[in-house]
Design a protein around this motif. Structure first.
Motif, PDB file in Angstrom:
ATOM      1  N   UNK A 117       2.150 -10.165  60.329  1.00 61.53           N
ATOM      2  CA  UNK A 117       3.104 -10.103  61.509  1.00 61.53           C
ATOM      3  C   UNK A 117       3.823  -9.016  62.030  1.00 61.53           C
ATOM      4  N   UNK A 118       4.058  -8.859  63.341  1.00 61.08           N
ATOM      5  CA  UNK A 118       4.785  -7.690  63.595  1.00 61.08           C
ATOM      6  C   UNK A 118       3.937  -6.427  63.636  1.00 61.08           C
ATOM      7  N   UNK A 119       2.687  -6.396  63.950  1.00 56.22           N
ATOM      8  CA  UNK A 119       1.924  -5.301  63.731  1.00 56.22           C
ATOM      9  C   UNK A 119       2.213  -4.170  64.703  1.00 56.22           C
ATOM     10  N   UNK A 120       2.414  -4.888  66.127  1.00 51.70           N
ATOM     11  CA  UNK A 120       2.624  -3.857  67.331  1.00 51.70           C
ATOM     12  C   UNK A 120       4.144  -3.061  66.833  1.00 51.70           C
ATOM     13  N   UNK A 121       5.208  -3.704  66.231  1.00 55.82           N
ATOM     14  CA  UNK A 121       6.540  -3.173  65.977  1.00 55.82           C
ATOM     15  C   UNK A 121       6.441  -2.119  64.884  1.00 55.82           C
ATOM     16  N   UNK A 122       5.231  -2.313  63.887  1.00 58.61           N
ATOM     17  CA  UNK A 122       5.025  -1.505  62.855  1.00 58.61           C
ATOM     18  C   UNK A 122       4.384  -0.422  63.580  1.00 58.61           C
ATOM     19  N   UNK A 123       3.343  -0.268  64.339  1.00 54.97           N
ATOM     20  CA  UNK A 123       2.855   0.875  64.848  1.00 54.97           C
ATOM     21  C   UNK A 123       3.902   1.633  65.622  1.00 54.97           C
ATOM     22  N   UNK A 124       4.684   0.837  66.392  1.00 54.75           N
ATOM     23  CA  UNK A 124       5.836   1.635  67.101  1.00 54.75           C
ATOM     24  C   UNK A 124       6.518   2.489  66.253  1.00 54.75           C
ATOM     25  N   UNK A 125       7.103   1.722  65.194  1.00 54.86           N
ATOM     26  CA  UNK A 125       8.097   2.833  64.198  1.00 54.86           C
ATOM     27  C   UNK A 125       7.043   3.878  63.842  1.00 54.86           C
ATOM     28  N   UNK A 126       5.579   3.692  63.374  1.00 54.78           N
ATOM     29  CA  UNK A 126       5.072   4.842  62.812  1.00 54.78           C
ATOM     30  C   UNK A 126       4.938   5.864  63.751  1.00 54.78           C
ATOM     31  N   UNK A 127       4.584   5.584  64.936  1.00 56.30           N
ATOM     32  CA  UNK A 127       4.520   6.691  66.091  1.00 56.30           C
ATOM     33  C   UNK A 127       5.659   7.278  66.434  1.00 56.30           C
ATOM     34  N   UNK A 128       7.015   6.817  66.191  1.00 57.54           N
ATOM     35  CA  UNK A 128       8.148   7.167  66.491  1.00 57.54           C
ATOM     36  C   UNK A 128       8.889   7.867  65.478  1.00 57.54           C
ATOM     37  N   UNK A 129       8.593   7.514  64.273  1.00 59.46           N
ATOM     38  CA  UNK A 129       9.236   8.117  63.144  1.00 59.46           C
ATOM     39  C   UNK A 129       8.392   8.345  61.781  1.00 59.46           C
ATOM     40  N   UNK A 130       7.337   7.996  61.726  1.00 60.32           N
ATOM     41  CA  UNK A 130       6.594   8.172  60.736  1.00 60.32           C
ATOM     42  C   UNK A 130       5.703   9.733  60.338  1.00 60.32           C
ATOM     43  N   UNK A 131       5.269   9.859  59.492  1.00 62.03           N
ATOM     44  CA  UNK A 131       4.475  11.051  58.912  1.00 62.03           C
ATOM     45  C   UNK A 131       3.037  11.050  59.386  1.00 62.03           C
ATOM     46  N   UNK A 132       2.311   9.460  59.347  1.00 60.50           N
ATOM     47  CA  UNK A 132       1.129   9.464  59.583  1.00 60.50           C
ATOM     48  C   UNK A 132       0.507   9.918  60.835  1.00 60.50           C
ATOM     49  N   UNK A 133       0.998   9.697  62.054  1.00 56.44           N
ATOM     50  CA  UNK A 133       0.756   9.969  63.412  1.00 56.44           C
ATOM     51  C   UNK A 133       0.646  11.623  63.549  1.00 56.44           C
ATOM     52  N   UNK A 134       1.669  12.218  63.075  1.00 59.10           N
ATOM     53  CA  UNK A 134       1.390  13.745  63.333  1.00 59.10           C
ATOM     54  C   UNK A 134       0.400  14.447  62.625  1.00 59.10           C
ATOM     55  N   UNK A 135       0.184  13.707  61.299  1.00 55.45           N
ATOM     56  CA  UNK A 135      -0.744  14.167  60.308  1.00 55.45           C
ATOM     57  C   UNK A 135      -2.247  13.960  60.972  1.00 55.45           C
ATOM     58  N   UNK A 136      -2.380  12.694  61.429  1.00 52.13           N
ATOM     59  CA  UNK A 136      -3.599  12.532  62.463  1.00 52.13           C
ATOM     60  C   UNK A 136      -3.829  13.270  63.564  1.00 52.13           C
ATOM     61  N   UNK A 137      -2.886  13.584  64.029  1.00 51.00           N
ATOM     62  CA  UNK A 137      -3.060  14.495  65.242  1.00 51.00           C
ATOM     63  C   UNK A 137      -3.513  16.169  64.715  1.00 51.00           C
ATOM     64  N   UNK A 138      -3.026  16.369  63.748  1.00 51.87           N
ATOM     65  CA  UNK A 138      -3.603  17.598  63.125  1.00 51.87           C
ATOM     66  C   UNK A 138      -5.136  17.469  63.163  1.00 51.87           C
ATOM     67  N   UNK A 139      -5.603  16.208  62.344  1.00 47.86           N
ATOM     68  CA  UNK A 139      -7.153  16.303  62.337  1.00 47.86           C
ATOM     69  C   UNK A 139      -7.743  15.895  63.423  1.00 47.86           C
ATOM     70  N   UNK A 140      -7.065  15.274  64.543  1.00 48.84           N
ATOM     71  CA  UNK A 140      -7.902  15.325  65.822  1.00 48.84           C
ATOM     72  C   UNK A 140      -8.079  16.620  66.482  1.00 48.84           C
ATOM     73  N   UNK A 141      -6.695  17.457  66.531  1.00 52.78           N
ATOM     74  CA  UNK A 141      -6.795  18.693  66.948  1.00 52.78           C
ATOM     75  C   UNK A 141      -8.060  19.755  66.155  1.00 52.78           C
ATOM     76  N   UNK A 142      -8.141  19.368  64.920  1.00 53.15           N
ATOM     77  CA  UNK A 142      -9.154  20.219  64.306  1.00 53.15           C
ATOM     78  C   UNK A 142     -10.651  20.027  64.974  1.00 53.15           C
ATOM     79  N   UNK A 143     -10.740  18.909  65.920  1.00 52.42           N
ATOM     80  CA  UNK A 143     -12.034  18.467  66.179  1.00 52.42           C
ATOM     81  C   UNK A 143     -11.739  18.406  67.944  1.00 52.42           C
ATOM     82  N   UNK A 144     -10.818  19.251  68.433  1.00 53.35           N
ATOM     83  CA  UNK A 144     -10.711  19.415  69.883  1.00 53.35           C
ATOM     84  C   UNK A 144     -10.192  18.324  70.514  1.00 53.35           C
ATOM     85  N   UNK A 145      -9.486  17.375  69.820  1.00 50.59           N
ATOM     86  CA  UNK A 145      -9.044  16.018  70.481  1.00 50.59           C
ATOM     87  C   UNK A 145      -7.387  15.875  70.003  1.00 50.59           C
TER      88      UNK A 145
END
Length: 349
Positions: A117-145
């Motif tokens: 349940x509440x997967x959108x709410x989980x993702x919303x919290x992760x993007x705004x407050x979590x450590x995963x999304x900024x870390x994912x961005x670093x990996x994307x940027x390593x590949x020009x994205x």
């Protein structure tokens, strides 16, 4: 005189408001292409068009993003590469297809990571407050994205020509998946014989017997008419389908900070409304499938049958660390921690 005065004040207010709206974007006029993984009317293309409309309005017509639905600029793997190369500026893809370029993204393909349940709410919290999304961005940027969000598109359904009651029924099943090494490992753990295949080839593959089954979210099963050649829909609640709107890093970094921030804000603010939209859409599409083919059976596995799948899924987690690229363990740890912290913040067990 008073009437004229009030009219003048009103005109000043309108001009001031218009000026304020236009002044939010101070950069040059730009045009961009956004390649969507899905056809016209499906989630990614609908929300890509919403994004395009928003940015055009916000920039007073200076930022124009043209959306290209699935098939107009190439197959699913092609459009991710086009974005990486900067031939198109945006791609709206998912964790599996983009993993050929950013292997860490397929951590989102690990089964039974998220609550039911509440997967959108989980993702919303992760993007705004979590450590995963900024870390994912670093990996994307390593590949020009650069990833701009993580969007819930409903739960994946396994469709087949035979009924799935237990994991034994999956053994040897020729099952179509999106292209991801980790997804293959997920379904091999269940005993299936997984076969990555392009989205546009799935219907004919099922029709000709090249594959017995396939995995997709419900709206895709309806819009691509997979229900015409499949008799059973099985819900394992193992894998939420997650889309990742992505932009070419060099092009994104060339924009003004205000434009970059507005793009990020749009996708963050869309996570929960888009989740509501897709759940309503999936419910409607289920009813359409039942009406078109009443013989189709929908089943959600529970109890011991589901526990068997969950236990098998756990054996795949260490394999992500092997195939998930540089820093895979850190990415996995951050995602697991974010999910638990989001659940706690939302009052979920």
């Amino acid at each position: 005189m008073r009437k004229l005065y009030l009219i003048a004040l009103a005109m000043i207010f309108v001009l001031t408001a218009t000026s304020a709206l236009a002044s939010e974007y101070t950069g040059d006029a730009v045009t961009a292409k956004l390649a969507s993984e899905e056809i016209e009317g499906d989630f990614m293309t609908v929300w890509a068009n919403n994004f395009s409309d928003h940015m055009k309005e916000w920039s007073d017509g200076k930022i124009n993003i043209e959306v290209y639905p699935y098939g107009t600029l190439g197959a699913t793997g092609d459009i991710n590469e086009l974005c990486q190369l900067g031939v198109v500026q945006f791609v709206f893809s998912d964790y599996a297809w983009i993993s050929s370029f950013v292997p860490q993204a397929q951590v989102l393909a690990l089964n039974y990571l998220f609550p039911t349940e509440k997967v959108p709410e989980i993702l919303d919290w992760m993007v705004r407050n979590g450590k995963f999304f900024p870390l994912l961005e670093k990996k994307f940027r390593d590949n020009d994205l650069v990833p701009l969000g993580i969007m819930f598109e409903g739960w994946q359904w396994m469709t087949s020509k035979k009924e799935i009651k237990t994991m034994d029924d999956v053994k040897g099943l020729k099952l179509r998946l999106m292209s991801s090494k980790l997804l293959v490992e997920d379904y091999k753990a269940y005993g299936a014989s997984p076969t990555p295949m392009s989205y546009g080839e799935v219907y004919s593959g099922l029709q000709m017997g090249l594959i017995d089954a396939q995995v997709n979210p419900l709206f895709a099963d309806y819009s691509m008419k997979f229900y015409e050649v499949q008799d059973y829909f099985t819900q394992l609640k193992n894998e939420p389908f997650i889309g990742i709107p992505t932009v070419n890093a060099e092009w994104f970094d060339s924009l003004t900070p205000e434009a970059q921030a507005e793009m990020r804000t749009f996708w963050a603010d869309s996570i929960i409304p888009a989740g509501k939209w897709i759940m309503e859409r999936n419910a409607a599409d289920m009813e359409k499938i039942k009406e078109a083919r009443p013989e189709v059976q929908f089943t959600t596995l529970e109890g011991e049958a589901l526990a068997e799948f969950k236990a098998a899924a756990q054996t795949v987690y260490p394999k992500f660390v092997e195939i998930g690229g540089d820093g895979a363990q850190e990415v996995l740890d951050a995602l697991l921690a974010d999910v638990e912290n989001a659940k706690a913040a939302l009052g979920m067990k």
